[in-house]
Design an enzyme around this catalytic site. Sequence first.
Site, PDB file in Angstrom:
ATOM      1  CB  SER A   1      -0.922   0.001   1.224  1.00  0.00           C
ATOM      2  OG  SER A   1      -0.189  -0.214   2.415  1.00  0.00           O
TER       3      SER A   1
ATOM      4  CG  ASN B   1      -4.131  -5.187  12.813  1.00  0.00           C
ATOM      5  OD1 ASN B   1      -3.632  -5.044  11.699  1.00  0.00           O
ATOM      6  ND2 ASN B   1      -4.437  -6.373  13.314  1.00  0.00           N
TER       7      ASN B   1
ATOM      8  CB  THR C   1     -41.662  24.786  -8.242  1.00  0.00           C
ATOM      9  OG1 THR C   1     -42.779  25.165  -9.050  1.00  0.00           O
ATOM     10  CG2 THR C   1     -41.659  25.610  -6.966  1.00  0.00           C
ATOM     11  CG  HIS C   2     -42.354  21.545 -11.243  1.00  0.00           C
ATOM     12  ND1 HIS C   2     -42.576  20.203 -11.010  1.00  0.00           N
ATOM     13  CD2 HIS C   2     -43.113  22.216 -10.351  1.00  0.00           C
ATOM     14  CE1 HIS C   2     -43.447  20.066 -10.025  1.00  0.00           C
ATOM     15  NE2 HIS C   2     -43.792  21.276  -9.596  1.00  0.00           N
TER      16      HIS C   2
ATOM     17  CB  SER D   1     -15.540  27.295 -28.093  1.00  0.00           C
ATOM     18  OG  SER D   1     -15.447  26.542 -29.286  1.00  0.00           O
TER      19      SER D   1
ATOM     20  CE  LYS E   1     -20.423  27.102 -26.310  1.00  0.00           C
ATOM     21  NZ  LYS E   1     -20.230  25.838 -26.987  1.00  0.00           N
TER      22      LYS E   1
ATOM     23  CG  ASN F   1     -17.791  26.449 -23.365  1.00  0.00           C
ATOM     24  OD1 ASN F   1     -18.885  26.850 -23.761  1.00  0.00           O
ATOM     25  ND2 ASN F   1     -16.890  25.902 -24.159  1.00  0.00           N
TER      26      ASN F   1
ATOM     27  CD  GLU G   1     -19.866  22.530 -18.781  1.00  0.00           C
ATOM     28  OE1 GLU G   1     -20.381  21.755 -19.578  1.00  0.00           O
ATOM     29  OE2 GLU G   1     -18.996  23.344 -19.091  1.00  0.00           O
TER      30      GLU G   1
ATOM     31  CE1 TYR H   1      -6.358  -3.616   8.438  1.00  0.00           C
ATOM     32  CE2 TYR H   1      -5.346  -5.771   8.199  1.00  0.00           C
ATOM     33  CZ  TYR H   1      -5.531  -4.474   7.758  1.00  0.00           C
ATOM     34  OH  TYR H   1      -4.881  -4.055   6.628  1.00  0.00           O
TER      35      TYR H   1
ATOM     36  CD  GLN I   1      -2.923  -2.536   1.969  1.00  0.00           C
ATOM     37  OE1 GLN I   1      -2.271  -2.795   2.968  1.00  0.00           O
ATOM     38  NE2 GLN I   1      -2.621  -3.027   0.782  1.00  0.00           N
TER      39      GLN I   1
ATOM     40  CE  LYS J   1      -4.322   2.875   4.974  1.00  0.00           C
ATOM     41  NZ  LYS J   1      -5.183   1.706   4.782  1.00  0.00           N
TER      42      LYS J   1
HETATM   43  N1  ARG Z   1      -1.247  -1.416   5.113  1.00  0.00           N
HETATM   44  C1  ARG Z   1      -2.229  -1.894   6.035  1.00  0.00           C
HETATM   45  C2  ARG Z   1      -3.559  -1.158   5.821  1.00  0.00           C
HETATM   46  O1  ARG Z   1      -3.548  -0.182   5.194  1.00  0.00           O
HETATM   47  C3  ARG Z   1      -1.772  -1.671   7.440  1.00  0.00           C
HETATM   48  C4  ARG Z   1      -2.285  -2.652   8.406  1.00  0.00           C
HETATM   49  C5  ARG Z   1      -1.721  -3.970   8.131  1.00  0.00           C
HETATM   50  N2  ARG Z   1      -2.008  -4.883   9.169  1.00  0.00           N
HETATM   51  C6  ARG Z   1      -1.806  -6.175   9.009  1.00  0.00           C
HETATM   52  N3  ARG Z   1      -2.063  -6.958   9.999  1.00  0.00           N
HETATM   53  N4  ARG Z   1      -1.371  -6.674   7.891  1.00  0.00           N
HETATM   54  O2  ARG Z   1      -4.595  -1.578   6.280  1.00  0.00           O
END
Ligand code: ARG
Length: 463
Positions: free
Chosen positions: A28, A115, A160-161, A282, A288, A290, A295, A322, A327, A330
Amino acid sequence: MDKTAANQMWGGRFSAGPDAIMEAINASISFDKRLAPQDIAGSRAHAAMLAATGIITREDAAEIDRGLQQVLAEIEAGAFTFSTALEDIHMNVENRLREIIGAPAGRLHTARSRNDQVALDFRLWVREQCDAAIAGLEALMRAFLVQAEAGADWVMPGFTHLQTAQPVTWGHHMLAYVEMFARDKSRFQDARARMNECPLGAAALAGTSFPIDRHMVASALGFDRPTANSLDTTADRDFALEFLSAASICAMHLSRFAEELVIWSSAQFRFVRMSDRFSTGSSIMPQKRNPDAAELLRAKLGRILGATVALFTVMKGLPLTYSKDMQEDKEQVFDAADNLLLGLAAMEGMVSDLTANRVALEAAASSGFSTATDLADWLVRELNLPFRDAHHVTGSLVKLAEDKGCDLPDLSLEEMQNVHGEITQAVYSVLGVQNSVASRTSYGGTAPANVRAQIARWKEVLG
Ligand code: ARG
């Protein structure tokens, strides 16, 4: 058999063997390196606590602290080499710490697991995003307030509408968004308050036998208290889901004003002119302008809501505690937060730069029989007609005006009296849009006097 070669059956696309593929799916670091400042702040608080409770020596803790500061400096300077083999930010930092300070680095991970570490890092990061979103929302609300104040009594059609309904004031319309963004702000505040408990010390899932002081770590990192259940702590991503949910609602609000800007800036409406800073030309049609930024803001909810659905789907049905599935949290949150903050800043810029076309707004407000309700109300008030009958009489007058191709105030008194004999000259006073909006003084109504009172209230709230 060559273990490093790609699988014969399905590995044609892969240039590397199974181990490298495992590393690629498992690591990760390519994205969680963003958590470096939070990871290091957490480790420094943890090491200080380990020393204060006598779990490690003060000398080791001092070395660890010095080393962690150097690691952070290297990362901030772009001088750090992140390694995929070291999987994630936690192990990258710890490995570098060992290179810098040697043996004491091995004591940092006492009474801790990745964890609870990742739960801490991510919570700290999301908490910062809540603060940034709150600041962005406050700036945006101020921009809407400036618009509201400039045109507190400018008349425009209320829809409205997307059909002309009744005249309203520009200030009232701007303040509608202040209300929405204030609710968004309070959602981020609520989420922040709920997430502000420190996960560190839950360890792998069951807590630890070391005599740690979780309250010390919690207060060092600005948390209100430590979390109370170690299983829940390592399994929980509610804080991220709450952030994403609040972000989705906020992005939905952004998309609605973005859409109004797209409509209002069109040649058919001409209610507003967007600044050059937020428009594009444009390459082929010279006339134009834009509204690209609007948007894009209209579209941003797509990815933010997508991230929300993605993380809900990751978390659904996961057994405690966990699992590596988590993972996948993120990248979704990073992308959603980046786009939300960018969107808030872009909207603030667009609103600040926006020029309303007062003349076009008023002209549109006066067309489309927008004061028909005022006429019906007048018939009720002055002639004591039941509202349903007044509605009917008004409908006939609208039809008459429509047939003549004129507006309600253009009908003669005689023409009106042919529809209802008791109508008097006084009716004309309610057919003008200014009178219409000025009369809407019920609490929360569009009258300029109300708008000014609300502007004063919001100014006080925003300080
Ligand atoms: N890279 C892991 C995550 O983002 C960290 C936690 C990993 N924990 C484990 N027991 N492998 O969740």
